[in-house]
Write an enzyme that holds these catalytic residues in place. Sequence first.
Site, mmCIF file in Angstrom:
data_model
loop_
_atom_site.group_PDB
_atom_site.id
_atom_site.type_symbol
_atom_site.label_atom_id
_atom_site.label_comp_id
_atom_site.label_asym_id
_atom_site.label_seq_id
_atom_site.Cartn_x
_atom_site.Cartn_y
_atom_site.Cartn_z
ATOM 1 C CB VAL A 166 13.342 -9.977 -7.355
ATOM 2 C CG1 VAL A 166 12.957 -10.547 -5.998
ATOM 3 C CG2 VAL A 166 12.553 -8.702 -7.634
ATOM 4 C CB VAL A 193 1.779 -6.210 -1.317
ATOM 5 C CG1 VAL A 193 1.112 -4.859 -1.061
ATOM 6 C CG2 VAL A 193 0.835 -7.135 -2.067
ATOM 7 C CE LYS A 215 4.882 -7.151 -9.191
ATOM 8 N NZ LYS A 215 5.819 -6.085 -9.016
ATOM 9 C CG ASP A 255 2.840 -3.456 -9.910
ATOM 10 O OD1 ASP A 255 3.318 -4.600 -9.982
ATOM 11 O OD2 ASP A 255 3.086 -2.665 -8.972
ATOM 12 C CE LYS A 284 3.245 -4.187 -6.262
ATOM 13 N NZ LYS A 284 4.083 -3.050 -6.663
HETATM 14 N N1 HSE Z 1 7.141 -2.222 -10.608
HETATM 15 C C1 HSE Z 1 6.826 -2.364 -9.218
HETATM 16 C C2 HSE Z 1 6.726 -0.980 -8.608
HETATM 17 C C3 HSE Z 1 7.888 -3.176 -8.564
HETATM 18 O O1 HSE Z 1 7.186 -0.022 -9.233
HETATM 19 O O2 HSE Z 1 6.171 -0.838 -7.528
HETATM 20 C C4 HSE Z 1 7.568 -3.573 -7.146
HETATM 21 O O3 HSE Z 1 6.454 -4.413 -7.072
#
Ligand code: HSE
Length: 405
Positions: free
Chosen positions: A12, A127, A100, A196, A200
């Site tokens: 990123v 997100v 996040k 993850d 979000k």
């Molecule tokens: N690992 C996360 C995904 C990256 O695959 O959505 C983006 O937040």
Amino acid sequence: MINVAILGFGVVGSGTAEVIEKNKDVIKTKTGADLVIKHILDLRDFPGSPFEKLVTHDFNDIINDKEVDIVVEAMGGAHPAYDFSKAALEAGKHVVTSNKLVVAQFGTELLEIAEKNGVRYLFEASVGGGIPIIKPMMSDLAQNRIDGISGILNGTTNYILTQMSENGAEFADALKEAQTKGYAEADPTSDIEGHDAARKIVILAALAYGKLISPDDIHCEGITKIDAKDVKFAEEMDGYSIKLIGHAEKVGDKILAFVAPRLIPTANPLHDVSDVFNGILVNCDMLGDAMFYGRGAGKLPTASAVVSDVIDIAIKSEMKAGSAKWTDAADDDIAPLSDHVCAHYFRIAGCVKCMEKVCDNIVHCVSENGETAFITKPMTEAEAFEKEKAFAENGTKVLSRIRVL
Ligand code: HSE
């Protein structure tokens, strides 16, 4: 001129530098913002990179540089990302992040610190990857009450599920590809186990309902238990697809949020969201349904969202307000999953008769090689759990239970 420091030169961070440099002219023409990258913090050196000379290993070079207006935190992980973000805000610098984990864990505190110091803490890229969703939730939809949010929020798992259902790929191979493409987290367990997506959905719920729930306090199921047979049966029954969904809604005055694989009916706009794409369906009381769709992971899409926050700060830098507003959720604010109502898909090791002994509210059913898959009418989570128990008491193994969206 707005000076930017980037913390972390991974996927990123390097994408952010690339977007700012490559599209400097477009950004200037469209917004008037003249963005300059002043420092890049990383443990590594980057010989040969056009940004080589900007690299520092010392955070003090950034925090003590009065000319740095905006710090982009793209380090990932909780520490030192949180500590550096806090220090930057306290030093009167705006902070933009894609992290996040930090927003979901420390967002309330960091937003308070930002407000106290007259700067902004923005996290569009946290997100939905490159999809504009945070700023629309904060402003464009602010005149609506949000009845519910359902989203495909993790690009890696959506990529894996798509490869498995459309190309017959093995789980492990599809995950490896997602890692190669830069979609997966450093530890992909947080993708495939749903953590993850949990981070979000609590961020979206905080924007919708004003309370930040800890991601540890919500029910979270990943995709590791999804069998290729479930994908096949779901498709056979009425064309359902299976997606990992983050869901949030208001139940009375409490917030119900959870992450789980769901069966998606063909009529739902999330049904065909495939590959690395994310889709976020927001049910608004005035607007009705609004669907946000785009690339949910990857270097340049995520960096595009980061730079959108940088531009937002650059063009509104005279404004003190403009960060999100929420407080931490108390236990009392959180509704239990047992309150949730939806149809349920079951796959049992048994015949139609075994199914009928326990369930009489069936909408679709297929039976093959001693296994029966069926979809019930909507029931509460608590009732679905009772059905699972009743099957066990009758000696029938429940191989899968997946909630229908
Ligand atoms: N690992 C996360 C995904 C990256 O695959 O959505 C983006 O937040």
